[in-house]
Design a protein around this motif. Structure first.
Motif, mmCIF file in Angstrom:
data_model
loop_
_atom_site.group_PDB
_atom_site.id
_atom_site.type_symbol
_atom_site.label_atom_id
_atom_site.label_comp_id
_atom_site.label_asym_id
_atom_site.label_seq_id
_atom_site.Cartn_x
_atom_site.Cartn_y
_atom_site.Cartn_z
ATOM 1 N N GLU A 1 0.543 -1.429 -0.032
ATOM 2 C CA GLU A 1 -0.045 -0.134 0.096
ATOM 3 C C GLU A 1 0.958 1.368 -0.016
ATOM 4 O O GLU A 1 0.634 2.481 -1.028
ATOM 5 N N TYR A 2 2.428 1.165 0.986
ATOM 6 C CA TYR A 2 3.200 2.652 1.082
ATOM 7 C C TYR A 2 3.307 2.684 -0.466
ATOM 8 O O TYR A 2 3.615 3.997 -0.827
ATOM 9 N N PHE A 3 4.149 1.583 -1.000
ATOM 10 C CA PHE A 3 4.895 1.493 -1.712
ATOM 11 C C PHE A 3 3.616 2.316 -3.147
ATOM 12 O O PHE A 3 4.389 3.654 -3.860
ATOM 13 N N GLN B 1 -16.925 -9.192 4.704
ATOM 14 C CA GLN B 1 -17.510 -8.564 5.689
ATOM 15 C C GLN B 1 -19.402 -8.113 4.592
ATOM 16 O O GLN B 1 -20.097 -8.256 5.630
ATOM 17 N N MET B 2 -19.751 -8.428 3.718
ATOM 18 C CA MET B 2 -21.156 -8.682 2.662
ATOM 19 C C MET B 2 -21.449 -10.091 4.123
ATOM 20 O O MET B 2 -22.680 -10.362 4.455
ATOM 21 N N PHE C 1 4.914 -2.524 -10.973
ATOM 22 C CA PHE C 1 3.610 -1.259 -9.751
ATOM 23 C C PHE C 1 2.483 -1.947 -10.560
ATOM 24 O O PHE C 1 1.288 -1.962 -9.405
ATOM 25 N N HIS C 2 1.966 -1.663 -11.572
ATOM 26 C CA HIS C 2 0.311 -2.193 -12.283
ATOM 27 C C HIS C 2 -0.030 -3.279 -11.441
ATOM 28 O O HIS C 2 -0.994 -3.949 -11.128
ATOM 29 N N ARG C 3 1.087 -4.967 -11.618
ATOM 30 C CA ARG C 3 0.725 -5.864 -10.723
ATOM 31 C C ARG C 3 -0.148 -5.607 -9.117
ATOM 32 O O ARG C 3 -0.426 -6.621 -8.826
ATOM 33 N N ILE C 4 1.157 -5.031 -8.521
ATOM 34 C CA ILE C 4 0.476 -5.114 -7.324
ATOM 35 C C ILE C 4 -0.295 -4.075 -7.004
ATOM 36 O O ILE C 4 -1.391 -3.940 -5.535
ATOM 37 N N ALA C 5 -0.496 -2.996 -7.993
ATOM 38 C CA ALA C 5 -2.169 -2.221 -7.804
ATOM 39 C C ALA C 5 -3.221 -3.238 -7.958
ATOM 40 O O ALA C 5 -4.432 -3.335 -7.179
ATOM 41 N N SER C 6 -3.209 -3.921 -8.826
ATOM 42 C CA SER C 6 -4.361 -5.173 -8.894
ATOM 43 C C SER C 6 -3.781 -6.133 -7.999
ATOM 44 O O SER C 6 -5.400 -6.015 -7.948
ATOM 45 N N LEU C 7 -3.249 -6.162 -7.490
ATOM 46 C CA LEU C 7 -3.534 -7.236 -6.372
ATOM 47 C C LEU C 7 -4.593 -6.058 -4.880
ATOM 48 O O LEU C 7 -4.864 -7.165 -4.633
ATOM 49 N N LEU C 8 -3.495 -5.163 -4.851
ATOM 50 C CA LEU C 8 -4.452 -4.071 -3.862
ATOM 51 C C LEU C 8 -6.130 -4.436 -3.889
ATOM 52 O O LEU C 8 -6.779 -4.566 -2.756
ATOM 53 N N ASP C 9 -6.200 -3.621 -4.884
ATOM 54 C CA ASP C 9 -7.574 -3.479 -5.433
ATOM 55 C C ASP C 9 -8.441 -5.538 -5.949
ATOM 56 O O ASP C 9 -9.842 -5.110 -4.928
ATOM 57 N N ASP D 1 -9.357 -5.161 -2.307
ATOM 58 C CA ASP D 1 -10.259 -5.004 -1.719
ATOM 59 C C ASP D 1 -11.563 -5.430 -1.633
ATOM 60 O O ASP D 1 -12.695 -5.415 -0.242
ATOM 61 N N GLU D 2 -11.162 -6.148 -2.809
ATOM 62 C CA GLU D 2 -12.797 -6.933 -3.081
ATOM 63 C C GLU D 2 -13.216 -8.105 -2.757
ATOM 64 O O GLU D 2 -14.432 -8.270 -1.952
ATOM 65 N N ILE D 3 -12.057 -8.803 -1.440
ATOM 66 C CA ILE D 3 -12.126 -9.627 -0.448
ATOM 67 C C ILE D 3 -13.100 -9.381 0.017
ATOM 68 O O ILE D 3 -13.489 -10.125 0.729
#
Length: 292
Positions: free
Chosen positions: A7-9, A83-84, A65-73, A76-78
């Protein structure tokens, strides 16, 4: 590898510098720098080139970077889905039932639930009484709708609704002119029953209503097939009021003048299972029963 370092990266790259990222997100520059250093050590590559004007992705950093951004998304979805599911707002409920959901209260419950919880799927299983019990214990269904013949210590249950039983006759039957039927008028009839694999609960109910000496023919078939045999003149059968309201070609339905000519439908669930979606559904049905 900690997701916080990822996240920090991502934050530093999107902000363009360590200082700007620290100011925007309220963290120390040293915290961000240590997180990226740790990430580079773990990956074995340099991700950022740092200078006084800010940061710039290296070739390896740009690739990752693009793979890390996708992984973080995805993470978040998980979290959102978890929660749902945890609150019963999303998931699947597998319903087992001896009868189709044609009754007024059954239809009301399903339609109201769907409007309130559109993200919870309903999968409906029709099966005989013995299979309902086993399917619930083995976790193949989550709740069952059944007549009171299912008994087990670990099954929690409550009465859902009562539905009247009616007699199905061929249209040309001598009793077709009667507005209602009493037991004595049909003791000599042949009763056509659905009965799968020696599941004798249906036969027991007929004997309770009409006595032990009635003529019974067993058919391991669905209700539609049995009604087709009634239409062809092979005998008579009992049907639910809700089934009678749908009608069937060549068959007439008449009420029975008998206070016992009704079927109690219960909802049951495994008391040992802890599942938010199931708990939410049971609470919903319980509230519906109280209000109706």
């Amino acid at each position: 590898m900690r997701s916080a370092n990822l996240e920090y990266f991502k934050l530093v790259v999107e902000s363009g510098s360590l200082t700007r990222a620290a100011r925007i997100y309220g963290v120390n520059v040293s915290t961000l720098a240590r997180a990226i250093d740790k990430l580079e050590d773990q990956l074995g590559v340099t991700l950022l080139e740092r200078n006084h004007s800010g940061v710039r992705l290296t070739t390896a950093g740009d690739f990752l970077f693009h793979r890390i951004a996708s992984l973080l998304d995805d993470l978040d979805e998980i979290k959102t889905f978890a929660q749902m599911y945890g609150t019963g707002h999303q998931g699947i409920i597998r319903i087992g039932s001896l009868l189709p959901p044609t009754g007024k209260y059954f239809r009301l419950a399903l339609s109201t639930w769907q409007k309130r919880h559109p993200s919870v799927r309903i999968i409906f299983h029709e099966m005989k009484t013995g299979d309902l019990r086993e399917a619930l214990f083995r976790g193949r269904v989550d709740v069952v709708f059944f007549t009171p013949c299912i008994q087990a210590d670990s099954i929690e249950s409550l009465l859902f609704y009562n539905e009247n039983l009616v007699l199905a006759l061929p249209c040309d039957h001598p009793l077709h002119r009667c507005n209602s039927i009493i037991r004595e008028q049909i003791r000599n009839e042949t009763f056509l029953l659905q009965d799968w694999e020696r599941d004798h609960n249906v036969r027991t109910r007929y004997n309770e209503l009409f006595g032990q000496n009635i003529a019974i023919e067993i058919h391991p078939a669905g209700k539609q097939s049995v009604l087709a045999l009634v239409s062809a003149g092979f005998g008579v059968t009992l049907a639910l009021q809700s089934q009678a309201e749908l009608g069937f070609p060549g068959v007439i339905f008449r009420p029975l003048r008998d206070d016992d000519a009704r079927l109690q439908i219960h909802i049951g669930w495994d008391a040992n299972r802890k599942d938010a979606v199931i708990g939410c559904f049971v609470a919903f049905v319980r509230d519906l029963i109280r209000r109706n």
